[in-house]
Motif scaffolding. Structure first.
Motif, short mmCIF file in Angstrom:
data_model
loop_
_atom_site.label_atom_id
_atom_site.label_comp_id
_atom_site.label_asym_id
_atom_site.label_seq_id
_atom_site.Cartn_x
_atom_site.Cartn_y
_atom_site.Cartn_z
N TRP A 108 0.83 -1.21 0.00
CA TRP A 108 0.00 0.00 0.00
C TRP A 108 0.87 1.26 0.00
O TRP A 108 0.55 2.24 -0.67
CB TRP A 108 -0.92 0.02 1.24
N ARG A 109 1.98 1.23 0.72
CA ARG A 109 2.84 2.42 0.79
C ARG A 109 3.54 2.73 -0.53
O ARG A 109 4.11 3.80 -0.69
CB ARG A 109 3.89 2.24 1.89
N ASP A 110 3.48 1.78 -1.47
CA ASP A 110 4.08 2.00 -2.79
C ASP A 110 3.08 2.56 -3.78
O ASP A 110 3.37 2.66 -4.98
CB ASP A 110 4.67 0.70 -3.33
N MET A 111 1.89 2.95 -3.28
CA MET A 111 0.86 3.54 -4.14
C MET A 111 0.39 4.86 -3.55
O MET A 111 0.33 5.02 -2.32
CB MET A 111 -0.33 2.58 -4.27
N ALA A 112 0.10 5.81 -4.41
CA ALA A 112 -0.36 7.12 -3.95
C ALA A 112 -1.42 7.66 -4.90
O ALA A 112 -1.49 7.26 -6.07
CB ALA A 112 0.81 8.11 -3.86
N VAL A 113 -2.23 8.57 -4.37
CA VAL A 113 -3.29 9.21 -5.15
C VAL A 113 -3.14 10.71 -5.04
O VAL A 113 -2.99 11.25 -3.93
CB VAL A 113 -4.69 8.80 -4.63
N ARG A 144 4.82 15.54 -0.63
CA ARG A 144 6.11 15.07 -1.15
C ARG A 144 6.01 13.57 -1.37
O ARG A 144 5.87 12.79 -0.42
CB ARG A 144 7.23 15.39 -0.15
N LEU A 145 6.08 13.19 -2.62
CA LEU A 145 5.87 11.78 -2.97
C LEU A 145 7.15 10.98 -2.82
O LEU A 145 8.21 11.39 -3.31
CB LEU A 145 5.36 11.67 -4.41
N PRO A 146 7.08 9.82 -2.19
CA PRO A 146 8.25 8.93 -2.11
C PRO A 146 8.37 8.14 -3.41
O PRO A 146 7.60 8.34 -4.35
CB PRO A 146 7.88 8.01 -0.94
N ALA A 147 9.35 7.25 -3.49
CA ALA A 147 9.45 6.35 -4.64
C ALA A 147 8.22 5.45 -4.65
O ALA A 147 7.85 4.86 -3.62
CB ALA A 147 10.72 5.52 -4.54
#
Length: 289
Positions: free
Chosen positions: A39-44, A271-274
């Motif tokens: 889940w932490r590897d996805m963002a909206v 701030r978006l992570p990888a």
């Protein structure tokens, strides 16, 4: 073939925000199950957290997707801020019922929440207001008064000291000192630490961080008021109005806790992570979030 920079790009259409959030959630669940995507590897990314955040929070809850909404929280709703504001208003206006009830129910005014409910019930049942708070309780049955009086003493001791201080010296410096002394007399620090311990035990790191920020920000606002207008005499009620105005402009931002949660935010502040998957919502002809 698509250019390299466009490979993996998918475009979808939705009838509205709810349907868009539903489609994003369904796609995220598939990536999580079929591609082992954390889940932490996805963002909206959304255009407006104020309107879109609640939609995604609700939809993600339905899909059992843990998420972190990268939003600011208003400082004015924190119990510590409400304690200071209602204490000052009560002290300046001779203890009206509305401010006294709000003050008690912060859980930081020297009485517990359970004691606050008991004291509020006595206050309402017997019309306690104004100067009646200064005198030993004798209204109602002897048993009622005997139960309420110790609570009155715990609540009013620090409040009366605050009232005397703010009326004795109207300078902003003195008013700020009176507030800090009031917080010390109520045992606010210990009560707030107990709240923080409960949040930590519950694993609510976001709420814990927001509460800690609120305490620091309140003290910073008081220090700033002293630096700017320390020797200026404030008219009756003016200091609390200035404080409220300053605190309304403050909010608390939360840092992601590092747990496995999908991130929901905006281009402007997040701030978006990888990432392995990014969903950009709200795109329309001539509009980009």
């Amino acid at each position: 073939a698509l250019p390299i920079y466009m490979r993996g790009l998918e475009i979808a259409r939705a009838a509205g925000k709810e349907q868009e959030a539903d489609a994003v959630a369904a796609r995220m669940v598939r990536l999580h199950r079929e591609n082992s995507c954390a889940w932490r590897d996805m963002a909206v990314i959304v255009p407006d957290l104020a309107s879109d955040g609640p939609v995604f929070r609700r939809v993600f809850r339905n899909y059992n997707i843990p998420c972190f909404i990268d939003e600011k929280r208003p400082l004015s709703g924190h119990p510590l801020v409400r304690l200071v504001v209602h204490a000052l208003r009560a002290a300046e206006a001779n203890y009206p019922q509305k401010d006294m009830a709000a003050l008690m129910k912060t859980g930081l005014a020297g009485v517990t929440l359970e004691e606050a409910h008991a004291l509020e019930n006595y206050m309402i049942a017997h019309g306690v207001r104004g100067n009646a708070f200064r005198r030993p309780f004798q209204r109602g049955s002897e048993e009622e008064a005997a139960a309420a009086e110790p609570l009155r003493l715990k609540l009013m001791g620090p409040l009366i000291q605050l009232e005397q201080s703010v009326k004795k010296d109207r300078r902003v410096l003195a008013q700020a000192r009176a507030v800090l002394a009031y917080l010390e007399h109520t045992g606010e620090k210990e009560a707030l630490e107990a709240v923080h311990a409960r949040l930590e035990l519950a694993g609510d790191a976001a709420a814990l961080e927001a509460s800690a920020q609120a305490e620091d920000t309140l003290r910073a606002v008081l220090e700033q008021a002293v630096a700017l207008m320390g020797d200026v005499a404030a008219a009756r009620g003016e200091f609390v109005r200035m404080l409220q105005s300053a605190l309304r402009q403050e909010d608390t931002g939360i840092i992601p806790t590092g747990s496995d949660e999908a991130l929901v935010g905006t281009w402007e502040r997040t701030r978006l992570p990888a990432l392995r998957a990014l969903f950009v919502t709200g795109c329309a002809d001539g509009a980009f979030p």
